[in-house]
Every structure is written in C-alpha cells, then in structure tokens.
Scaffold this active site. Sequence first.
Site, mmCIF file in Angstrom:
data_model
loop_
_atom_site.group_PDB
_atom_site.id
_atom_site.type_symbol
_atom_site.label_atom_id
_atom_site.label_comp_id
_atom_site.label_asym_id
_atom_site.label_seq_id
_atom_site.Cartn_x
_atom_site.Cartn_y
_atom_site.Cartn_z
ATOM 1 N N ALA A 96 0.817 -1.210 0.000
ATOM 2 C CA ALA A 96 0.000 0.000 0.000
ATOM 3 C C ALA A 96 0.853 1.265 0.000
ATOM 4 C CB ALA A 96 -0.933 0.001 1.214
ATOM 5 N N GLU A 97 2.042 1.193 0.586
ATOM 6 C CA GLU A 97 2.898 2.371 0.699
ATOM 7 C C GLU A 97 3.721 2.622 -0.565
ATOM 8 O OE1 GLU A 97 3.443 4.763 2.844
ATOM 9 O OE2 GLU A 97 1.959 4.159 4.306
ATOM 10 N N SER A 98 4.364 1.578 -1.077
ATOM 11 C CA SER A 98 5.346 1.783 -2.152
ATOM 12 C C SER A 98 5.325 0.721 -3.231
ATOM 13 C CB SER A 98 6.758 1.822 -1.546
ATOM 14 O OG SER A 98 7.099 0.523 -1.040
ATOM 15 N N TYR A 156 -7.081 4.802 2.888
ATOM 16 C CA TYR A 156 -5.875 4.022 3.185
ATOM 17 C C TYR A 156 -6.214 2.634 3.734
ATOM 18 C CZ TYR A 156 -1.083 3.251 4.824
ATOM 19 O OH TYR A 156 0.171 2.755 5.024
#
Length: 540
Positions: free
Chosen positions: A146-148, A258
């Site tokens: 989800a982040e990168s 998110y």
Amino acid sequence: MLKSFRLIALLALFALFAGCTAKTAPVNEDGLDAKVGAVLESEVAADGEVAESGIEPLDPELEAAPQDAEQLTPEEEEVLLSSNGILFNLDEHETKEVQQYFGFFTHKARKTFDRWLKRSEPFLPYVRQVLSENNMPQDLAMLPFAESGYNAWAYSRAGAAGMWQFMPFTGRKFGLRVDWWVDERRDPYKSTKAAVKYLNVLHEMFGDWYLALAAYNAGEGKIGRALKKTGSKDFFDLTKNNHKLSRRARLRTETKNYVPKFIAISKIFKNLDELGFTNINWENGIQFETVKVPGGTDLLALAKACGMKWSEFHKLNPHFRRQVSPPNAVINAYLPERVMADAADYLESPNSRPFAGYKRYKIRNGDSWYRIARRYGVPVAVLKSVNNHKSNLIRPGHYIMIPGKGSSKSLYASGTSKTRRTAQSRANYRVRKGDTLWSIASRYQVSVKTLKRSNGLYSSRLRIGQKLFIPDNNARSSARSVAKAENVKQQMVKYRVRRGDNLWKIARRFGVKVSALMEWNRLNSKSILRPGDRIKVYVQ
C-alpha cells in the site's frame, strides 16, 4: 490603486501555491515531517543528477482513488466476501471503497499488482520473520504494498522514502540515518525493524489496528485529535463523522481510503491462486550476510573485491547514496554469503579506506570538473567516478565529494601484477579442489595476509591448478613442507548444524570453500539449513 491590485494578486498567487503544497506534503502531528521532507526532496532533486542513481517516483496506481467499482466475476465476488484466515475480521467492513480497490487491483491495475508481487519476493520472508519475532499480525506485511509497491527506491512528492515510506523526521525518530551520505529509509531490513517498532507504538496508543494504520498514514496527532473531537471509537466510525470536523482537522481522502486499500490488498494476497495471479515464491528471499563497513570505505572497490558489479552491490544496498561510506561512522552493508571471505579480506586492508579524508564541496560559479580537480589534486576521472557522474556539466549550488587522496581504481589494480609474476616463478604449491587461502594458510602456519602478499593476490579467489608460493615460516625447506602436506589425506566430518549457522559460517569454521560444501552435500545457494541437520565436511 495599481500597487494595491498588484499586492492582492501576489497574495492570491501565494495562497494558491500554499494550497498545492498542503496537498502534496502532509504534515505530521508536530508539523516537522513536511518541512524536513521538502528539504530532502529538494536535495534529492539537486544532488540526484550529481551523485544519486536509481531514485524512483511512486507508482501512479498508489495515489489513484478509483471512483467506480469494476464489474466482478462470481469467483471474484466470492473471494471478496470470504475471510480465508485474515486476522482483522475484515469482512465486517465490506465498504464500497474496499470493493473499488479490490476491483482496481484485479482489473485495471492488474499488471502493476503482478509487478509488485514479483518485487516483494526478496523481502517478504524477512518482513514476516520480523513481524513474527515481535508477535505482530502477519497481515502487516501487506503495508509496503500500500505504501510503495515494495519499492525500496521509491520517493514520494512529499519526501517519504523507501519500502515503508518513512518521512525523514519519523525515520530518524526510530533510528534511521537520513543525510547526504546514507538514507536508511531505503534499507529494506533496518527500515522494516523501524516500521514494526512504529506500528507497535501506534497500536499501543490506539488499541486498534485500523486506527494504527490510519495514524501511520496521517500521523498519530491528527488521528488522536479527530477521535477526541468526534467521539468516534474506531476508524470506520471516524470516517463517517469526518464531516463534523473543521476543514483543517478533517482526514484527507488519502487517509480515508488508506485502510480500505490495505484491506483490498490483503484479500487479494490471500487469494492469489483463485484470482489468477502468480503465487509468491517463498524460496526467493535474499540470502545475505551483514558486514560492518568502516567510515570512508571505498564501496566501489569493495564491490570489485567481491567480484560484483556496482549495480549488483547497490541493488542489495540501496541505502548508500554515494560510492563511499560516510566518514566516522560504521554502516551495515549486505552481501551474498559466497563473497564474505573476500569482503573481510578487503576491509582488513588499509587500502579499503582511501577517501576517509573527504571534503564536501559546494560548486561555485565558474567551476568546472577540470578546475576542481586541479585545485584539489584529484584526477577528473576519479572525481566523476566517486560522484557517480558522467556528464561534463555541473551546476552552481550543487554538492560533490572531493576524495582525500588516491583513486579507487588505481589502488585496486596497483601493485599486483609484478608480485604475482615473481610468485609464480618460485611457486611450490598447486591449488587443489576444496582449497581456500584460509585452509592453505592454516596448513602451513602462515597468515592469510602473508600468503596473499607473497603471491600478489588482492582477492581470496583461487583456481584449481593455480600455482602459489608458500613462504617457509619454520626455517624448513618449503619443498619438504609441501611434500609432507601433500601426503595428508582428507577426512570426512559429519557436522551437526547449530542455530544461527549458514554455509558461509560453517565453511569459515573449517577453512573450506562454500562451493565445496555445496558440492559435497548437493546443496545450492537457496538451500535452507536447519538446526540438527548433518552435513559432510572434508578436512585435512
């Protein structure tokens, strides 16, 4: 009147830019992250063309907020509604946003998700191991997706970096070094430990994993204040009450989406086979050893001493921003087990730190590579190599590193050929299968350093049939010592593997090659040793 009009227009323009900054650079609870992130981002942009390589922006799909839900097949709908062992009771929260992200990653962004899965293979086993060691839910291994997209090289527009997308201030807070020399947010292993610590702190603070994840994205202060002002008890209640907050206190769309995005990714990952994705190869994790690199070490020469290209070394060590390690600091480097002996030999050499007396130089108007090289007595080729720069163009205001002395390439290549020819002419030993410099040095009671110096060797690599000169350390004739050693027969030892053992450690313990251990036991570089296993070792 005209002056007043100009002033109003100028203020309006300033407000417009301030609004853009707020969207691209989120502020943590104390407001420091955005400021430091902006400074680092500008440094990366400025220094990047002079000394950085491999920096990548985030995949656009990470910032996408799908508006319409994809039409799911019956099989996909079944997966979306199934629990399948997910730890968070996610099925209680089948929100519209979860369905939208689920459809987005299984349809429109399917190729991107496939690429993420492949990119995660080297790191997933380690991430899950660290989570297990800290009694944390295994589902948190989905967070770097989800982040990168599991990209250790990724930088966001706000200045977050690495697999876990730490902002500079938060990264430093949890023990990561972020400066001109090193960005440990890009260290997949050290940043994983830092992220697990941070997530644990957030969970203790909020007592709920969804709120902890939201705080990871927006900052604990933002989530804490929003909960207090709305009286909400959980994340989904908070998003419903978000409109009650003042515009400044509201959760951004990115934060509201998110957790649903995380849930969708978790569901997909748990059902890769059913959804037609290529499953994760859990045997594809990186097998590495950690070596402590002293300050001022020539990393380019270290890579060469290990028989590695710079690109291969840098892929394992993305946290190094320069080809020289920072002075007055010991930094971890990660290397394959097979090269650890070569790395240890190189790092013991005084030639391994030719740039300890560095100077960080700010380029001035009128400077050129030639003028700087002449001023500091360093060849232009060396200046460019150390700063990883190919172009002849340099810009005022940018920084470069001036090495203290010497050239890594000349140090690496010098002083070996003449000595090697002399040694071969008086050789008294021929290398056999299973030999290493360590085993030969132990057999004839000389040091590895003496053996290498006597033969003009820089690397510890040996070839079967290679001729070596072994100095007589005991006042006996070399020929008689060698003849006696040739008659010693190899004996097989059945070694019981202990906790913490690996092929390189066992090979070093017995003075044999890792390749010999693998050949004797029919192992390969991906083989796993478990405590209690018995392996064969031939010793003399």
